[in-house]
Design a protein around this motif. Structure first.
Motif, PDB file in Angstrom:
ATOM      1  N   PRO A 273       0.813  -1.223   0.000  1.00  0.00           N
ATOM      2  CA  PRO A 273       0.000   0.000   0.000  1.00  0.00           C
ATOM      3  C   PRO A 273       0.847   1.274   0.000  1.00  0.00           C
ATOM      4  O   PRO A 273       0.472   2.275  -0.626  1.00  0.00           O
ATOM      5  CB  PRO A 273      -0.781  -0.083   1.322  1.00  0.00           C
ATOM      6  CG  PRO A 273      -0.609  -1.468   1.826  1.00  0.00           C
ATOM      7  CD  PRO A 273       0.562  -2.090   1.145  1.00  0.00           C
ATOM      8  N   ASN A 311      -7.696  -4.004  -3.895  1.00  0.00           N
ATOM      9  CA  ASN A 311      -7.677  -2.778  -3.113  1.00  0.00           C
ATOM     10  C   ASN A 311      -6.940  -1.655  -3.850  1.00  0.00           C
ATOM     11  O   ASN A 311      -7.472  -0.555  -4.047  1.00  0.00           O
ATOM     12  CB  ASN A 311      -6.955  -3.097  -1.795  1.00  0.00           C
ATOM     13  CG  ASN A 311      -7.447  -2.200  -0.705  1.00  0.00           C
ATOM     14  OD1 ASN A 311      -8.138  -1.219  -0.985  1.00  0.00           O
ATOM     15  ND2 ASN A 311      -7.090  -2.525   0.523  1.00  0.00           N
ATOM     16  N   SER A 312      -5.688  -1.948  -4.272  1.00  0.00           N
ATOM     17  CA  SER A 312      -4.874  -0.928  -4.942  1.00  0.00           C
ATOM     18  C   SER A 312      -5.498  -0.517  -6.264  1.00  0.00           C
ATOM     19  O   SER A 312      -5.552   0.670  -6.594  1.00  0.00           O
ATOM     20  CB  SER A 312      -3.473  -1.455  -5.236  1.00  0.00           C
ATOM     21  OG  SER A 312      -2.930  -2.039  -4.100  1.00  0.00           O
TER      22      SER A 312
END
Ligand code: C2E
Ligand code: CA
Ligand code: CA
Length: 425
Positions: A273, A311-312
């Motif tokens: 992240p 997510n990314s």
């Protein structure tokens, strides 16, 4: 030391000395470098100057190499045209690299042997204890492999490294050199055009990294990208790619808002992240219109960690950037993820496109992927278009965009504008 006896090739002596040095390095907690130095073109030297001069040259080379040694180091001749140097008491790999540089420096000036000036060429392979091996046999094997690679590539030296390239063969590349090249802007970025199949207008450009190493010459992107991924260099490399490509293409993107720039993104970027955030920051600084930016991520990269990728990708996609799945068809079981992933485009792997003409199976896969993508409302790009027949066939199949050597090879930035002008739209 008796020069005559020291010049008799003696591999056994090397291994026994090496064992002793390894023991003391172990006790003193120091590093040790084994450098194999290979004199190139000995046969040619023999033919041109005769054996006597060649023997004197080898003796002179031995003397010069010996003069580079520090107390506690040693040198052994291990073959007709090869010497092994063992440097002890090193504090870091850097000292081994410096020594290899000094050795190659011996090629700078011709050697004078019995009034003849002879220019020599050397190759050197380096392995380090304990980084590359803990015992003498393996350390020797690694230095030997490194020197074999150094000989094949131009003049220069190679540090053993256990990186594997895509072909499965072991490649020995110097991490330090790639790091230096990344930091000091010695990487280049080439651009390969893509065109719309329906009207053959320009769709955009894929950014492809290029690296010419001082010692290895041109290194294949697959090889150095693997190396960058294995050594943590991929994040700075990607930041450079984004910064340089967006800066170089600023005008082109501003002139035609239909053009896009596609960048390759490795799995590691998505899995971390912090790195994703760094990449997003870089994009926000350099990119005025995120919808003109495409990030290409391989199917395999997404599947290596689907949750983190999701997510990314979600974050990147939310900021307006387009996401493309690269090398589609080479990964596995991604069909069920296609629904979930925030993806805009599928890039059909060139292995299928290249064979479309000859292999009905490949053609069927290409057609199925195009139909599948369109069912999900995704754009399709075929890469590896090498002739007109395939270009036309892709158009018939309903593919949206094509990229390949038939249209244009990847080119440096200064050739891009003339190419665009010449293409016409
Ligand atoms: P890729 O993303 O699949 O890039 C397409 C590759 O296909 C490029 O190889 C390109 O030169 C080649 N290609 C294009 N058209 C044709 C064609 O008609 N026929 C054939 N035979 N080949 C064609 P390249 O430049 O050697 O790059 C290899 C791979 O290295 C790329 O594969 C990509 O995965 C990686 N790569 C390159 N630059 C970067 C970068 O900046 N970042 C990252 N993460 N990866 C990069
Ligand atoms: Ca790509
Ligand atoms: Ca690809």
């Amino acid at each position: 030391m008796n020069m005559e006896t020291s010049l008799i090739p003696d591999r056994r002596r090397l291994l026994s000395e090496l064992n002793r040095k390894i023991l003391s390095a172990q006790n003193n907690n120091t590093l040790l470098a084994l450098i194999i130095v290979h004199l190139k073109y000995l046969r040619e030297i023999n033919n041109e100057f005769g054996y006597e001069i060649a023997d004197q040259l080898l003796q002179e080379l031995f003397n010069k190499l010996e003069s580079l040694l520090q107390p506690g180091d040693f040198i052994v001749r291990i073959g007709d045209n090869e010497f092994a140097l063992v440097l002890s008491n090193l504090n870091g790999t850097g000292q081994g690299i410096i020594a290899a540089n000094r050795i190659l420096g011996l090629c700078d000036n011709p050697m004078e042997i019995s009034g003849q000036l002879i220019k020599i060429k050397l190759a050197a392979g380096v392995s380090i204890y304990p980084d590359h091996a803990l015992d003498s046999e393996v350390l020797f094997k690694h230095a030997d492999t490194a020197v074999t690679y150094a000989r094949r590539n131009q003049d220069g030296y190679m540090i053993y490294s256990d990186i594997h390239d895509h072909d499965g063969t072991t490649t020995y590349v110097m991490r330090t050199e790639l790091e230096e090249a990344t930091i000091n802007d010695k990487l280049e970025f080439f651009y390969q055009p893509k065109i719309h199949l329906k009207d053959r207008t320009i769709a955009g450009f894929e950014v492809l990294a290029r690296w010419t190493s001082n010692t290895l010459g041109e290194v294949k992107p697959d090889t150095f990208i693997n190396l960058a991924e294995a050594t943590g260099l991929i994040a700075p490399l990607t930041v450079k790619a984004i910064t340089i490509a967006l800066r170089q293409c600023k005008d082109i993107l501003a002139i035609n808002s239909n053009y896009s720039i596609a960048l390759n993104i490795s799995a590691q970027i998505l899995n971390d992240p912090d790195i994703t955030r760094l990449i997003m920051n870089t994009i926000s600084i350099w990119c005025t219109n995120p919808s003109q930016l495409i990030l290409e991520i391989t199917e395999g990269a997404i599947m290596s960690n689907p949750e983190a990728s999701l997510n990314s990708l979600g974050q990147l996609h939310n900021s307006g950037i387009k996401i493309s799945i690269d090398d589609f068809g080479t990964g596995y079981s991604s069909l069920s993820y296609l629904k979930k992933l925030p993806v805009d485009e599928i890039k059909i792997d060139k292995s299928f496109v290249l064979n479309m003409n000859e292999d009905k199976g490949s053609a069927n896969i290409v057609k199925s992927v195009i139909d599948l993508a369109h069912n999900f409302n995704l754009n399709t790009v075929a890469e590896g278009v090498e002739n007109e027949e395939i270009l036309n066939e892709l158009e018939r199949m309903g593919c949206d965009v094509a990229q390949g050597f038939y249209i244009a090879r990847p080119m440096p930035h200064d050739e891009l504008n003339p190419w665009i002008m010449n293409w016409g739209n």
